[in-house]
Design a protein around this motif. Structure first.
Motif, PDB file in Angstrom:
ATOM      1  N   MET A   1      -3.357 -86.427  30.569  1.00 36.30           N
ATOM      2  CA  MET A   1      -4.405 -86.521  31.829  1.00 36.30           C
ATOM      3  C   MET A   1      -4.327 -88.028  32.169  1.00 36.30           C
ATOM      4  N   ASN A   2      -4.560 -88.133  33.684  1.00 39.92           N
ATOM      5  CA  ASN A   2      -4.578 -89.597  34.240  1.00 39.92           C
ATOM      6  C   ASN A   2      -5.842 -90.207  33.781  1.00 39.92           C
ATOM      7  N   LYS A   3      -5.461 -91.527  32.694  1.00 38.87           N
ATOM      8  CA  LYS A   3      -6.667 -91.974  32.315  1.00 38.87           C
ATOM      9  C   LYS A   3      -7.662 -92.671  33.384  1.00 38.87           C
ATOM     10  N   LYS A   4      -7.145 -93.283  34.355  1.00 36.04           N
ATOM     11  CA  LYS A   4      -7.975 -93.704  35.515  1.00 36.04           C
ATOM     12  C   LYS A   4      -8.911 -92.647  36.231  1.00 36.04           C
ATOM     13  N   PHE A   5      -8.278 -91.287  36.389  1.00 33.30           N
ATOM     14  CA  PHE A   5      -8.961 -90.470  36.830  1.00 33.30           C
ATOM     15  C   PHE A   5     -10.208 -90.039  35.848  1.00 33.30           C
ATOM     16  N   ILE A  10     -16.101 -90.084  34.693  1.00 30.68           N
ATOM     17  CA  ILE A  10     -17.336 -90.122  33.724  1.00 30.68           C
ATOM     18  C   ILE A  10     -18.358 -91.057  34.443  1.00 30.68           C
ATOM     19  N   ALA A  11     -17.757 -92.301  34.772  1.00 38.11           N
ATOM     20  CA  ALA A  11     -18.722 -93.441  35.297  1.00 38.11           C
ATOM     21  C   ALA A  11     -19.477 -93.125  36.642  1.00 38.11           C
ATOM     22  N   GLY A  70     -11.425 -86.469  21.061  1.00 36.65           N
ATOM     23  CA  GLY A  70     -11.150 -86.632  22.413  1.00 36.65           C
ATOM     24  C   GLY A  70     -12.165 -86.070  23.260  1.00 36.65           C
ATOM     25  N   PHE A  71     -13.099 -85.378  22.967  1.00 40.95           N
ATOM     26  CA  PHE A  71     -14.121 -85.148  23.853  1.00 40.95           C
ATOM     27  C   PHE A  71     -15.242 -85.902  23.917  1.00 40.95           C
ATOM     28  N   GLY A  99     -21.570 -82.721  31.823  1.00 38.96           N
ATOM     29  CA  GLY A  99     -20.291 -82.665  32.060  1.00 38.96           C
ATOM     30  C   GLY A  99     -19.541 -82.888  30.713  1.00 38.96           C
ATOM     31  N   LEU A 100     -18.391 -82.371  30.321  1.00 42.76           N
ATOM     32  CA  LEU A 100     -17.686 -82.326  29.244  1.00 42.76           C
ATOM     33  C   LEU A 100     -16.223 -82.779  29.662  1.00 42.76           C
ATOM     34  N   THR A 101     -15.626 -83.949  29.003  1.00 43.83           N
ATOM     35  CA  THR A 101     -14.241 -84.306  29.485  1.00 43.83           C
ATOM     36  C   THR A 101     -13.228 -84.403  28.183  1.00 43.83           C
ATOM     37  N   HIS A 102     -12.407 -84.248  28.261  1.00 42.21           N
ATOM     38  CA  HIS A 102     -11.118 -84.608  27.478  1.00 42.21           C
ATOM     39  C   HIS A 102      -9.826 -85.168  27.928  1.00 42.21           C
ATOM     40  N   GLU A 103      -9.621 -86.057  27.556  1.00 39.54           N
ATOM     41  CA  GLU A 103      -8.096 -86.918  27.874  1.00 39.54           C
ATOM     42  C   GLU A 103      -7.070 -85.783  28.447  1.00 39.54           C
ATOM     43  N   GLU A 104      -6.909 -84.872  27.641  1.00 34.47           N
ATOM     44  CA  GLU A 104      -5.694 -83.919  28.041  1.00 34.47           C
ATOM     45  C   GLU A 104      -6.279 -82.753  28.790  1.00 34.47           C
TER      46      GLU A 104
END
Length: 342
Positions: A1-5, A10-11, A70-71, A99-104
């Protein structure tokens, strides 16, 4: 996943030109922060008196929790501040989601949120005073889900392609709900795709779903394409958006909207911009077209401090004819004010 995205998602989950928040708690993978902004301005127009106003003031609270592996889960509540009137509701809901986010694996959000559609359409919605009025037109813009979206479940993911750039995708769904413009909005879905490379981006967004009113039902379809270059508030920024609306349930069945923005920020933060917006609608009965909105705005913004921005702008109303072609009065507007970021 695009780390910048991932970080942006999240922010802020938005194309806000400046996001400031105060972290109140950070311990053992748990954070809690407060943010938002308040503003006051003088504004007036050709047809109106000068008065004191605001510019979308809000306060928000955001909590995150690192779940491991990673979550990261996050929750945000954001409320519009109605502080210039005595009585009535002091606050009203703007955002409320989990929201729930994972880097990949990407990011999933449920609740009232900034829609994936806005990831594409919002590239010109940058200046504080005047921008992208057509995206917020009508009382039901949040039910259509072009900017903030009520009752939405969304998924986004970004793919870092290295020197070849980055690819971002998004999909979302909204359940049926009652409205003011239409009696009822049926289930709506949207999908977005954008590509970024060397400071430039291009994107496409599509939204569809039926609307019902007075016993009739038809689809309300929207297509948006956008392009941008640079970062707003940092040197040169250029952006353009085109939206085609197909409304199968009203007399004016099609409309085309355009927004163009050019901005340049000096090293001292003084940011000059010019933006142009127009909307053309087609009459279903005789297929005639008419301009329903045409505006040109000159604006300037300056950071007096890292969290205080002064702004001023003048928006020329260029539409001097109504839908029938008859002459009508224009109503150019001006504003000068300051925004304090919490």
């Amino acid at each position: 996943m695009n780390k910048k995205f991932l970080a942006v998602a999240i922010a802020a989950s938005t194309f806000a030109a400046q996001a400031v928040a105060v972290e109140l708690y950070n311990n053992d993978g748990t954070t809690f922060a407060m943010g938002g902004h308040v503003s006051v301005n003088l504004n007036g127009s050709e047809q109106g008196d000068t008065d004191v106003g605001t510019n979308s003031p809000r306060i928000n609270f955001t909590a995150t929790q690192d779940l491991g592996n990673g979550f990261v889960v996050d929750a945000r509540g954001e409320y519009a501040l109605n502080y210039l009137t005595n009585g009535g509701n002091a606050m009203s809901t703007r955002l409320g989601y989990v929201g729930l986010t994972h880097e990949e694996l990407g990011r999933t959000v449920v609740g009232t949120q900034w829609a994936p559609y806005y990831d594409v359409a919002g590239v010109t919605d940058m200046p504080i005073a005047f921008a992208n009025d057509y995206l917020y037109a009508g009382a039901d813009f949040a039910k259509v889900g072009l900017t903030r979206a009520d009752n939405m479940a969304s998924y986004r993911n970004g793919f870092d392609l290295g020197d070849a750039g980055a690819l971002n995708v998004g999909v979302a769904w909204q359940g049926a709900t009652e409205g003011e413009v239409y009696a009822e909005y049926k289930d709506r879905v949207q999908a977005t795709l954008s590509y970024e490379i060397m400071g430039a981006s291009v994107g496409y967004a599509y939204s569809t779903g039926d609307v019902a009113d007075s016993g009739s039902k038809g689809s309300l379809d929207l297509h948006t394409v956008s392009a941008s270059y640079g970062s707003y508030g940092n040197g040169l920024y250029l952006a353009g958006v085109y939206t085609m609306t197909e409304d199968k349930n009203v007399v004016r069945a099609e409309s085309d909207s355009y927004e163009l923005l050019a901005a340049y920020a000096l090293a001292n933060s003084l940011n000059f911009s010019i933006n142009y917006e127009t909307n053309e609608a087609k009459d279903l009965i005789d297929n005639s077209k008419a301009t329903t909105r045409e505006e040109l705005a000159l604006q300037a913004e300056y950071n007096f401090a890292s969290n205080i921005v002064g702004y001023t702008g003048y928006q020329f109303d260029l539409n001097d004819k109504d839908f029938s072609g008859a002459k009508q009065d224009t109503d150019s507007k001006w504003v000068i004010g300051a925004r304090f970021y919490l």
